[in-house]
Design a protein around this motif. Structure first.
Motif, PDB file in Angstrom:
ATOM      1  N   THR A 134       0.834  -1.191   0.000  1.00  0.00           N
ATOM      2  CA  THR A 134       0.000   0.000   0.000  1.00  0.00           C
ATOM      3  C   THR A 134       0.879   1.255   0.000  1.00  0.00           C
ATOM      4  N   GLU A 135       0.300   2.370  -0.350  1.00  0.00           N
ATOM      5  CA  GLU A 135       1.049   3.623  -0.299  1.00  0.00           C
ATOM      6  C   GLU A 135       1.456   3.910   1.149  1.00  0.00           C
ATOM      7  N   GLY A 136       2.724   4.154   1.352  1.00  0.00           N
ATOM      8  CA  GLY A 136       3.234   4.389   2.711  1.00  0.00           C
ATOM      9  C   GLY A 136       3.513   3.120   3.483  1.00  0.00           C
ATOM     10  N   GLY A 137       3.352   1.961   2.831  1.00  0.00           N
ATOM     11  CA  GLY A 137       3.603   0.695   3.503  1.00  0.00           C
ATOM     12  C   GLY A 137       5.081   0.467   3.772  1.00  0.00           C
ATOM     13  N   GLU A 138       5.363  -0.502   4.644  1.00  0.00           N
ATOM     14  CA  GLU A 138       6.737  -0.789   5.051  1.00  0.00           C
ATOM     15  C   GLU A 138       7.106  -2.231   4.719  1.00  0.00           C
ATOM     16  N   VAL A 139       8.408  -2.435   4.529  1.00  0.00           N
ATOM     17  CA  VAL A 139       8.954  -3.767   4.272  1.00  0.00           C
ATOM     18  C   VAL A 139      10.067  -4.035   5.275  1.00  0.00           C
ATOM     19  N   LEU A 140      10.001  -5.207   5.914  1.00  0.00           N
ATOM     20  CA  LEU A 140      11.106  -5.674   6.744  1.00  0.00           C
ATOM     21  C   LEU A 140      11.785  -6.790   5.963  1.00  0.00           C
ATOM     22  N   ALA A 141      12.958  -6.490   5.406  1.00  0.00           N
ATOM     23  CA  ALA A 141      13.690  -7.440   4.570  1.00  0.00           C
ATOM     24  C   ALA A 141      14.904  -7.948   5.343  1.00  0.00           C
ATOM     25  N   CYS A 142      15.042  -9.258   5.421  1.00  0.00           N
ATOM     26  CA  CYS A 142      16.059  -9.861   6.278  1.00  0.00           C
ATOM     27  C   CYS A 142      17.020 -10.750   5.494  1.00  0.00           C
ATOM     28  N   VAL A 143      18.248 -10.792   5.963  1.00  0.00           N
ATOM     29  CA  VAL A 143      19.276 -11.689   5.423  1.00  0.00           C
ATOM     30  C   VAL A 143      20.070 -12.229   6.596  1.00  0.00           C
ATOM     31  N   ASN A 144      20.270 -13.541   6.635  1.00  0.00           N
ATOM     32  CA  ASN A 144      21.023 -14.120   7.736  1.00  0.00           C
ATOM     33  C   ASN A 144      22.181 -14.980   7.244  1.00  0.00           C
ATOM     34  N   SER A 145      22.757 -14.566   6.133  1.00  0.00           N
ATOM     35  CA  SER A 145      23.958 -15.223   5.623  1.00  0.00           C
ATOM     36  C   SER A 145      25.172 -14.383   5.996  1.00  0.00           C
ATOM     37  N   PRO A 146      26.214 -14.991   6.550  1.00  0.00           N
ATOM     38  CA  PRO A 146      27.398 -14.209   6.935  1.00  0.00           C
ATOM     39  C   PRO A 146      28.155 -13.626   5.757  1.00  0.00           C
ATOM     40  N   VAL A 147      27.901 -14.135   4.556  1.00  0.00           N
ATOM     41  CA  VAL A 147      28.648 -13.657   3.390  1.00  0.00           C
ATOM     42  C   VAL A 147      27.837 -12.675   2.538  1.00  0.00           C
ATOM     43  N   VAL A 148      26.581 -12.424   2.902  1.00  0.00           N
ATOM     44  CA  VAL A 148      25.742 -11.469   2.169  1.00  0.00           C
ATOM     45  C   VAL A 148      25.472 -10.286   3.092  1.00  0.00           C
ATOM     46  N   HIS A 149      25.941  -9.112   2.695  1.00  0.00           N
ATOM     47  CA  HIS A 149      25.900  -7.946   3.560  1.00  0.00           C
ATOM     48  C   HIS A 149      24.678  -7.076   3.296  1.00  0.00           C
ATOM     49  N   SER A 150      24.516  -6.074   4.160  1.00  0.00           N
ATOM     50  CA  SER A 150      23.375  -5.160   4.044  1.00  0.00           C
ATOM     51  C   SER A 150      23.320  -4.479   2.682  1.00  0.00           C
ATOM     52  N   GLU A 151      24.495  -4.171   2.132  1.00  0.00           N
ATOM     53  CA  GLU A 151      24.533  -3.459   0.854  1.00  0.00           C
ATOM     54  C   GLU A 151      23.836  -4.242  -0.261  1.00  0.00           C
ATOM     55  N   PHE A 152      23.879  -5.557  -0.161  1.00  0.00           N
ATOM     56  CA  PHE A 152      23.186  -6.376  -1.166  1.00  0.00           C
ATOM     57  C   PHE A 152      21.700  -6.037  -1.192  1.00  0.00           C
ATOM     58  N   LEU A 153      21.079  -5.980  -0.019  1.00  0.00           N
ATOM     59  CA  LEU A 153      19.649  -5.668   0.051  1.00  0.00           C
ATOM     60  C   LEU A 153      19.361  -4.234  -0.363  1.00  0.00           C
ATOM     61  N   ILE A 154      20.177  -3.311   0.112  1.00  0.00           N
ATOM     62  CA  ILE A 154      19.954  -1.893  -0.192  1.00  0.00           C
ATOM     63  C   ILE A 154      20.107  -1.643  -1.690  1.00  0.00           C
ATOM     64  N   ASP A 155      21.158  -2.178  -2.281  1.00  0.00           N
ATOM     65  CA  ASP A 155      21.395  -1.985  -3.714  1.00  0.00           C
ATOM     66  C   ASP A 155      20.353  -2.719  -4.558  1.00  0.00           C
ATOM     67  N   SER A 156      19.981  -3.913  -4.116  1.00  0.00           N
ATOM     68  CA  SER A 156      18.982  -4.678  -4.874  1.00  0.00           C
ATOM     69  C   SER A 156      17.625  -3.997  -4.836  1.00  0.00           C
ATOM     70  N   MET A 157      17.288  -3.386  -3.697  1.00  0.00           N
ATOM     71  CA  MET A 157      16.012  -2.675  -3.611  1.00  0.00           C
ATOM     72  C   MET A 157      16.018  -1.463  -4.537  1.00  0.00           C
ATOM     73  N   LYS A 158      17.137  -0.747  -4.597  1.00  0.00           N
ATOM     74  CA  LYS A 158      17.240   0.393  -5.513  1.00  0.00           C
ATOM     75  C   LYS A 158      17.045  -0.053  -6.955  1.00  0.00           C
ATOM     76  N   GLU A 159      17.554  -1.215  -7.265  1.00  0.00           N
ATOM     77  CA  GLU A 159      17.495  -1.734  -8.621  1.00  0.00           C
ATOM     78  C   GLU A 159      16.114  -2.273  -8.979  1.00  0.00           C
ATOM     79  N   GLU A 160      15.500  -3.022  -8.071  1.00  0.00           N
ATOM     80  CA  GLU A 160      14.260  -3.736  -8.377  1.00  0.00           C
ATOM     81  C   GLU A 160      13.000  -2.997  -7.948  1.00  0.00           C
ATOM     82  N   ALA A 161      13.087  -2.185  -6.897  1.00  0.00           N
ATOM     83  CA  ALA A 161      11.915  -1.459  -6.398  1.00  0.00           C
ATOM     84  C   ALA A 161      12.348  -0.066  -5.960  1.00  0.00           C
ATOM     85  N   PRO A 162      12.733   0.796  -6.907  1.00  0.00           N
ATOM     86  CA  PRO A 162      13.298   2.101  -6.572  1.00  0.00           C
ATOM     87  C   PRO A 162      12.352   3.039  -5.834  1.00  0.00           C
ATOM     88  N   SER A 163      11.063   2.722  -5.841  1.00  0.00           N
ATOM     89  CA  SER A 163      10.118   3.564  -5.103  1.00  0.00           C
ATOM     90  C   SER A 163      10.240   3.374  -3.594  1.00  0.00           C
TER      91      SER A 163
END
Length: 310
Positions: free
Chosen positions: A253-282
């Motif tokens: 929904t407009e103004g909705g929130e997403v809690l996106a989680c990663v629990n792999s020691p080799v996948v860092h926060s930047e992966f999620l942040i950059d992937s969100m910019k790429e796939e869901a820039p809004s």
């Protein structure tokens, strides 16, 4: 691992037992590399039952001293005051993760509490007993902001986030997980907390083949994504996570929130942040949730990453 470091383990366990609330908690987290020589050792407290996990095979000296120390622990006042009843060593490195009952009699299906909510665990048959303890603050976060919201819980497992959401006043929760047995345990968890079953939906499907059904039940004010790092034949984190992120704008929904989680020691926060910019820039990154203090880690990016987007 190093047997000479075990006194630090027992000293820490005794200190934590003295102050642990009457809830399930991790008492020792060697996996965070804060304790040199004890990196493959953890200890969880399940309100009377102590589960000690070994993630790597150890030599006979280490195992013998570990067992001797655990037996001596049962004579301490903190063990008696907390009504300790059982100690189990689980060999997580071995096929089937076999469990060895050291003291007492194991209750394989205890009902435990976390932040006032009840959960049914299943100990000794699988590697995981039904609730990921490092996500405690994530469940608290969902509970605090769920009131009046429609919630989508992807990779729901035993529906811990769903229980927190309904307790927090969510209007509706949709749980999606291809493991129907896990969702059945989620139903048990909701029943334990006397929740209105009409608020909770369960989709025992492959997420990637169910977007039509998921969208039909939306839109959602809050979406939780907490996938496994790898699930043979169904999910590879770095490849498949982006397929989920690109669906978010149609589901949220407009103004909705997403809690996106990663629990792999080799996948860092930047992966999620950059992937969100790429796939869901809004959607833009807001902040990262803290992990529980007992899950101390020398490298924050190697531990659980739970990121909020809006």
């Amino acid at each position: 691992m190093v047997a000479s470091q075990l006194p630090l383990f027992f000293e820490h366990i005794e200190s934590e037992l003295d102050q642990v609330p009457n809830e399930l908690r991790r008492l020792f987290h060697g996996r965070g590399h804060h304790w040199p020589g004890l990196e493959q050792l953890t200890c969880d407290w399940l309100q009377g039952q102590m589960i000690v996990n070994l993630f790597k095979e150890v030599d006979e000296t280490f195992l013998s001293e570990l067992k001797d120390g655990l037996i001596k622990l049962t004579n301490l006042s903190c063990w008696l005051e907390k009504q300790g009843s059982c100690i189990v060593i689980q060999h997580r490195y071995a096929e089937g993760a076999p469990s060895e009952v050291l003291i007492g009699e194991l209750n394989t299906r205890p009902v435990v509490e976390e932040n006032g909510l009840k959960y049914q665990l299943d100990i000794g048959r699988n590697q995981n007993f039904g609730l990921f303890l490092d996500m405690r603050l994530g469940r608290d976060w969902v509970k605090e902001r769920a009131e009046g919201k429609n919630v989508l819980n992807l990779f729901a497992y035993t529906c811990g986030f769903s229980v927190a959401a309904v307790e927090g006043g969510a209007d509706k929760v949709v749980n999606v997980d291809m493991a129907k047995s896990s969702l059945s345990k989620g139903r048990e968890n909701h029943k334990l907390n006397e929740h209105d079953s009409r608020k909770v939906n369960y989709l025992g499907h492959d997420i990637f083949k169910s977007w039509g059904k998921i969208k039909k039940m939306g839109q959602y004010d809050l979406i939780i994504i907490d996938p496994p790092s790898f699930q043979k034949g169904s999910f590879a984190l770095t490849k498949d996570y982006k397929k989920i992120l690109r669906r978010l704008p149609d589901l949220l929904t407009e103004g909705g929130e997403v809690l996106a989680c990663v629990n792999s020691p080799v996948v860092h926060s930047e992966f999620l942040i950059d992937s969100m910019k790429e796939e869901a820039p809004s959607l833009s990154f807001q902040y990262r949730l803290d992990n529980p203090p007992e899950f101390i880690d020398t490298d924050p990016e190697a531990s659980l990453k739970a990121l909020v987007f809006k």
